[in-house]
Motif scaffolding. Structure first.
Motif, PDB file in Angstrom:
ATOM      1  N   ASN A  61     -10.328   5.578   1.850  1.00  0.00           N
ATOM      2  CA  ASN A  61     -11.529   5.632   1.454  1.00  0.00           C
ATOM      3  C   ASN A  61     -12.042   4.268   0.772  1.00  0.00           C
ATOM      4  N   ASP A  62     -11.022   3.561   0.349  1.00  0.00           N
ATOM      5  CA  ASP A  62     -11.486   2.001  -0.073  1.00  0.00           C
ATOM      6  C   ASP A  62     -11.679   1.160   1.267  1.00  0.00           C
ATOM      7  N   GLY A  63     -11.250   1.641   2.282  1.00  0.00           N
ATOM      8  CA  GLY A  63     -11.459   0.752   3.460  1.00  0.00           C
ATOM      9  C   GLY A  63     -10.500  -0.417   3.824  1.00  0.00           C
ATOM     10  N   ILE A  64      -9.261   0.101   3.191  1.00  0.00           N
ATOM     11  CA  ILE A  64      -8.028  -0.738   3.272  1.00  0.00           C
ATOM     12  C   ILE A  64      -7.085  -0.261   4.414  1.00  0.00           C
ATOM     13  N   VAL A  65      -6.982   0.872   4.428  1.00  0.00           N
ATOM     14  CA  VAL A  65      -6.240   1.676   5.584  1.00  0.00           C
ATOM     15  C   VAL A  65      -6.958   2.594   6.617  1.00  0.00           C
ATOM     16  N   ASN A  87      -9.168  -6.882   8.274  1.00  0.00           N
ATOM     17  CA  ASN A  87     -10.302  -7.817   7.796  1.00  0.00           C
ATOM     18  C   ASN A  87     -10.959  -7.119   6.290  1.00  0.00           C
ATOM     19  N   SER A  88     -10.075  -6.137   5.698  1.00  0.00           N
ATOM     20  CA  SER A  88     -10.291  -5.528   4.476  1.00  0.00           C
ATOM     21  C   SER A  88     -10.314  -6.473   3.307  1.00  0.00           C
ATOM     22  N   GLY A 104      -7.690 -23.112   4.902  1.00  0.00           N
ATOM     23  CA  GLY A 104      -7.991 -21.897   5.730  1.00  0.00           C
ATOM     24  C   GLY A 104      -7.954 -20.353   4.991  1.00  0.00           C
ATOM     25  N   LEU A 105      -8.498 -19.578   5.841  1.00  0.00           N
ATOM     26  CA  LEU A 105      -8.706 -18.312   5.406  1.00  0.00           C
ATOM     27  C   LEU A 105      -7.819 -17.241   6.114  1.00  0.00           C
ATOM     28  N   ALA A 106      -6.856 -16.537   5.507  1.00  0.00           N
ATOM     29  CA  ALA A 106      -5.947 -15.730   6.460  1.00  0.00           C
ATOM     30  C   ALA A 106      -6.325 -14.225   5.868  1.00  0.00           C
ATOM     31  N   ASP A 107      -6.128 -13.243   6.713  1.00  0.00           N
ATOM     32  CA  ASP A 107      -6.297 -11.685   6.498  1.00  0.00           C
ATOM     33  C   ASP A 107      -4.908 -11.313   5.955  1.00  0.00           C
ATOM     34  N   ASP A 149     -16.225 -11.151  -2.413  1.00  0.00           N
ATOM     35  CA  ASP A 149     -15.492 -10.181  -3.155  1.00  0.00           C
ATOM     36  C   ASP A 149     -14.172  -9.512  -2.241  1.00  0.00           C
ATOM     37  N   LYS A 150     -14.047 -10.020  -1.066  1.00  0.00           N
ATOM     38  CA  LYS A 150     -13.093  -9.558  -0.209  1.00  0.00           C
ATOM     39  C   LYS A 150     -11.915 -10.821  -0.449  1.00  0.00           C
TER      40      LYS A 150
END
Length: 408
Positions: A61-65, A87-88, A104-107, A149-150
């Protein structure tokens, strides 16, 4: 309240605290092991099926899984498979050098999704330099196109003495009473962590670079200065005060050169990028010829370390000879490390490692001369696979690791 909002809420306790810890374990498991079923999570976390189902549902529901469908089964009810949405969430890594920075930006699944290298920057221990650094980070975040926020955390690597546990830097930007991490968080609006640049590079190389099955590894950052990251039994070694790995300040030479630490005779004064730069300028002033002066018409005072490294790659004789001298002296320090640690692997990284055999061969020759053969024969010597990306990747992975550890 979403999971990531809960992470930043310092007032959560009791059952809610336990649930956050379990969710962190689920995310960590999915990131490291790939997709899984509820039954596998129950076994891994030692929780009941209803509990695991509720936790997974909240993360979905939180969009993480995300639910990936049903697993093929020879009989019975087919279980659902769950996996991470990469990319959550993201982690920002900033690797600060003396004349440039890499960002750099890592997911969540360790993928480097954005990278800016060799951003011009002069590292000075003053407020102006610190504010300029923050501005460059803000520009990168704005250009990355990711919702702020991500971004769950920023890892900042600096040279010198860093205590990551307290957030203090003792070599640069140490003019405030508060921890440097507090200033960064207020300025950038993101949870911040500090790390020594060599240690972060070691962690990046260990997790995503040249390391395979080795557990006892030394990473040498041969750059403007000389640093080291130590991994013992696959874990970073910090020492009592968090300052382990000060290879450059071993008093190995009897000279009158004052090191940046204030003492004389340090290994760094003879075997580092700054030592190479000093020797190069000295030789040119004494009349030695070099393509850097004759062809590129550079003023001797304009030459930086990268110029000498590039000149060596272009077969400049003076650059090659001086790199060999630095390599021979560095080899003495590495022989000492091999005799003390008996490591499985020594990795050479940093800008001087880019000169390849020009520095590697004199190092090997000196190691054979000074190390104990019974100790050194099982030690491999390799170059960094990640190169200048090692620090950025290591910073991102350390922030990710600490966020997903089993404590809040």
């Amino acid at each position: 309240m979403t999971f990531f909002e809960e992470l930043n809420d310092g007032n959560i306790s009791g059952v809610a605290y336990k649930n956050i810890r379990l969710k962190k374990n689920i995310i960590s498991y999915l990131c490291n092991s790939g997709n899984c079923t509820i039954a596998e999570l129950c076994k891994e976390l030692n929780v009941s099926t209803p509990k695991a189902t509720n936790l997974i549902t909240e993360l979905v529901n939180d969009g993480i899984v995300e639910e990936l469908g049903k697993l093929d089964s020879t009989g019975g009810r087919k279980p659902f498979i769950y996996g991470m949405i990469s990319n959550s969430a993201f982690f920002l890594g900033v690797d600060v050098k003396h004349t440039y920075i890499n960002i750099g930006l890592a997911d969540l699944q360790k993928n480097l999704v954005s990278l800016s290298e060799n951003i011009p920057y002069i590292l000075n221990n003053d407020k102006k330099s610190l504010l300029e650094l923050c501005e460059l980070i803000k520009q990168f975040m704005s250009a990355a196109g990711v919702n702020k926020d991500k971004i769950l955390g920023i890892g900042l690597n600096l040279t010198g003495r860093i205590n990551y546990a307290t957030g203090y830097s003792y070599s640069f930007f140490n003019f405030n009473e508060e921890p440097l991490t507090n200033f960064l968080e207020a300025e950038l609006g993101i949870r911040a962590q500090l790390e020594n640049d060599s240690r972060a590079m070691a962690y990046g190389e260990f997790n995503a670079g040249v390391v395979r099955d080795e557990k006892d590894v030394l990473f040498l950052n041969i750059d403007y200065g000389l640093g080291m990251g130590v991994l013992i039994n696959s874990h970073l070694y910090y020492g009592k005060s968090g300052f382990a790995g000060e290879l450059g300040h071993i008093p190995l030479f009897n000279n009158e050169i004052i090191c940046q630490c204030g003492k004389k005779g340090c290994l760094e004064t003879e075997a580092s990028g700054q030592a190479l730069l000093r020797l190069f300028k000295q030789k040119v002033a004494e009349g030695s010829s070099t393509s850097l002066i004759s062809q590129q018409k550079l003023n001797i005072n304009e030459i930086i370390l990268d110029d000498i490294i590039q000149a060596a790659k272009n077969d400049d004789v003076l650059s090659i000879e001086l790199i060999a001298q630095v390599g021979e002296k560095l080899g003495r320090g590495i022989a000492l490390l091999i005799n003390i640690f008996n490591p499985e692997l020594v990795i050479m990284g940093g800008s001087l490692a880019e000169t390849g055999d020009y520095i590697r061969l004199p190092i090997l020759s000196t190691i054979n001369k000074y190390s104990l053969s019974l100790v050194s024969r099982d030690t491999q010597l390799k170059f960094s696979k990640l190169g200048r990306k090692a620090g950025v990747i290591g910073a991102c992975l350390l922030v990710r690791k600490r966020l997903l550890e089993d404590t809040l």
